[in-house]
Design a protein around this motif. Sequence first.
Motif, PDB file in Angstrom:
ATOM      1  N   SER A 107      51.534  25.476  36.559  1.00 57.25           N
ATOM      2  CA  SER A 107      50.402  24.674  36.079  1.00 57.25           C
ATOM      3  C   SER A 107      49.511  25.522  35.169  1.00 57.25           C
ATOM      4  CB  SER A 107      49.585  24.168  37.261  1.00 57.25           C
ATOM      5  OG  SER A 107      48.891  25.255  37.850  1.00 57.25           O
ATOM      6  N   ASP A 108      48.649  24.865  34.390  1.00 54.40           N
ATOM      7  CA  ASP A 108      47.734  25.600  33.507  1.00 54.40           C
ATOM      8  C   ASP A 108      46.874  26.585  34.297  1.00 54.40           C
ATOM      9  OD1 ASP A 108      48.580  24.547  31.126  1.00 54.40           O
ATOM     10  OD2 ASP A 108      47.097  22.933  31.094  1.00 54.40           O
ATOM     11  N   ARG A 109      46.423  26.127  35.463  1.00 54.43           N
ATOM     12  CA  ARG A 109      45.564  26.979  36.289  1.00 54.43           C
ATOM     13  C   ARG A 109      46.326  28.215  36.765  1.00 54.43           C
ATOM     14  NH1 ARG A 109      42.170  26.048  41.525  1.00 54.43           N
ATOM     15  NH2 ARG A 109      44.192  25.702  42.466  1.00 54.43           N
ATOM     16  N   ASP A 110      47.544  27.996  37.239  1.00 57.07           N
ATOM     17  CA  ASP A 110      48.354  29.119  37.713  1.00 57.07           C
ATOM     18  C   ASP A 110      48.738  30.032  36.553  1.00 57.07           C
ATOM     19  OD1 ASP A 110      48.146  28.160  40.242  1.00 57.07           O
ATOM     20  OD2 ASP A 110      50.236  27.550  40.460  1.00 57.07           O
ATOM     21  N   ALA A 111      49.033  29.441  35.405  1.00 57.98           N
ATOM     22  CA  ALA A 111      49.418  30.242  34.239  1.00 57.98           C
ATOM     23  C   ALA A 111      48.281  31.171  33.847  1.00 57.98           C
ATOM     24  CB  ALA A 111      49.787  29.326  33.069  1.00 57.98           C
ATOM     25  N   ARG A 112      47.084  30.661  33.936  1.00 54.38           N
ATOM     26  CA  ARG A 112      45.903  31.443  33.574  1.00 54.38           C
ATOM     27  C   ARG A 112      45.722  32.605  34.574  1.00 54.38           C
ATOM     28  NH1 ARG A 112      42.160  31.157  29.541  1.00 54.38           N
ATOM     29  NH2 ARG A 112      40.562  32.627  30.137  1.00 54.38           N
ATOM     30  N   ALA A 113      45.860  32.297  35.861  1.00 50.56           N
ATOM     31  CA  ALA A 113      45.722  33.342  36.885  1.00 50.56           C
ATOM     32  C   ALA A 113      46.779  34.424  36.684  1.00 50.56           C
ATOM     33  CB  ALA A 113      45.850  32.731  38.269  1.00 50.56           C
ATOM     34  N   LEU A 114      47.972  33.979  36.348  1.00 54.19           N
ATOM     35  CA  LEU A 114      49.080  34.899  36.104  1.00 54.19           C
ATOM     36  C   LEU A 114      48.760  35.802  34.902  1.00 54.19           C
ATOM     37  CD1 LEU A 114      52.634  33.345  36.196  1.00 54.19           C
ATOM     38  CD2 LEU A 114      52.115  35.741  35.945  1.00 54.19           C
ATOM     39  N   ALA A 115      48.272  35.182  33.833  1.00 53.58           N
ATOM     40  CA  ALA A 115      47.954  35.920  32.606  1.00 53.58           C
ATOM     41  C   ALA A 115      46.866  36.955  32.874  1.00 53.58           C
ATOM     42  CB  ALA A 115      47.520  34.953  31.519  1.00 53.58           C
ATOM     43  N   GLU A 116      45.849  36.554  33.647  1.00 51.23           N
ATOM     44  CA  GLU A 116      44.773  37.497  33.945  1.00 51.23           C
ATOM     45  C   GLU A 116      45.302  38.667  34.770  1.00 51.23           C
ATOM     46  OE1 GLU A 116      41.717  35.001  35.572  1.00 51.23           O
ATOM     47  OE2 GLU A 116      41.155  34.299  33.569  1.00 51.23           O
ATOM     48  N   TYR A 117      46.220  38.357  35.674  1.00 49.33           N
ATOM     49  CA  TYR A 117      46.819  39.428  36.476  1.00 49.33           C
ATOM     50  C   TYR A 117      47.588  40.404  35.582  1.00 49.33           C
ATOM     51  CZ  TYR A 117      50.200  41.847  39.363  1.00 49.33           C
ATOM     52  OH  TYR A 117      50.971  42.830  39.920  1.00 49.33           O
ATOM     53  N   VAL A 118      48.385  39.855  34.658  1.00 47.00           N
ATOM     54  CA  VAL A 118      49.196  40.705  33.775  1.00 47.00           C
ATOM     55  C   VAL A 118      48.291  41.648  32.976  1.00 47.00           C
ATOM     56  CG1 VAL A 118      50.649  40.667  31.688  1.00 47.00           C
ATOM     57  CG2 VAL A 118      51.190  39.165  33.613  1.00 47.00           C
ATOM     58  N   LEU A 119      47.196  41.110  32.454  1.00 51.17           N
ATOM     59  CA  LEU A 119      46.300  41.942  31.635  1.00 51.17           C
ATOM     60  C   LEU A 119      45.637  43.037  32.467  1.00 51.17           C
ATOM     61  CD1 LEU A 119      44.626  39.329  29.290  1.00 51.17           C
ATOM     62  CD2 LEU A 119      46.258  41.101  28.665  1.00 51.17           C
ATOM     63  N   LYS A 120      45.385  42.749  33.734  1.00 54.92           N
ATOM     64  CA  LYS A 120      44.713  43.735  34.582  1.00 54.92           C
ATOM     65  C   LYS A 120      45.689  44.747  35.176  1.00 54.92           C
ATOM     66  CE  LYS A 120      42.111  41.010  37.060  1.00 54.92           C
ATOM     67  NZ  LYS A 120      41.562  40.407  38.221  1.00 54.92           N
ATOM     68  N   ALA A 121      46.885  44.264  35.542  1.00 54.52           N
ATOM     69  CA  ALA A 121      47.782  45.087  36.345  1.00 54.52           C
ATOM     70  C   ALA A 121      48.505  46.181  35.571  1.00 54.52           C
ATOM     71  CB  ALA A 121      48.796  44.193  37.047  1.00 54.52           C
ATOM     72  N   PHE A 122      48.838  45.921  34.309  1.00 53.61           N
ATOM     73  CA  PHE A 122      49.705  46.879  33.589  1.00 53.61           C
ATOM     74  C   PHE A 122      48.997  47.447  32.372  1.00 53.61           C
ATOM     75  CE2 PHE A 122      52.248  43.199  35.115  1.00 53.61           C
ATOM     76  CZ  PHE A 122      52.767  43.796  36.259  1.00 53.61           C
ATOM     77  N   ARG A 123      47.891  48.079  32.545  1.00 54.46           N
ATOM     78  CA  ARG A 123      47.130  48.593  31.410  1.00 54.46           C
ATOM     79  C   ARG A 123      47.888  49.666  30.664  1.00 54.46           C
ATOM     80  NH1 ARG A 123      41.583  47.351  31.796  1.00 54.46           N
ATOM     81  NH2 ARG A 123      41.188  46.171  33.666  1.00 54.46           N
TER      82      ARG A 123
END
Length: 123
Positions: A107-123
């Motif tokens: 879902s859009d909501r889950d996609a957004r949460a996923l995207a935020e995780y990706v940006l934070k997790a693998f700097r």
Amino acid sequence: MKRMVIRAGSVLAITAGCLIGCSKEAPRSPVTPVTSSNQAGEIPNGEQLFKQFCSSCHPDGGNVSDPDRSLRGSALQKNHIAKPDDIVRIMRKPQSRMIRFDESTISDRDARALAEYVLKAFR
Ligand code: HEC
């Protein structure tokens, strides 16, 4: 003979009881949900979603088939991916070999949460 039947029956009962009892206590298996969870009220967990949908091709934020297209900060920067929206866009419309994730899968909501995780997790 009658005894045998009773015994077999109680073995079955024990097995069934364990199946029900065990599955109740088991932690959520990453394989069970076919789509991401988007029930009202449930906070999407970016890390869990990443493990479920992305980590097979992007283990630890890498990229098994295209190392230049990893999810690490330096690669994202080079490829002009800076915002959660940029990542959601790639999920919805990947460039070539990556599989597409539409709204019915994530879902859009889950996609957004996923995207935020990706940006934070693998700097
Ligand atoms: C089947 C393997 C596969 C899966 C699963 C996959 N990807 Fe990809 N991903 C790729 C490949 C291959 C690329 C390189 C571009 C291309 O070929 O489409 C890529 C590129 C990307 C990029 C661009 C990276 C860069 O540095 O340019 C992002 C962001 C991305 N994936 C995010 C995700 C997310 C988020 C998920 C999970 C929802 C995911 N990917 C699941 C294979 C995959």
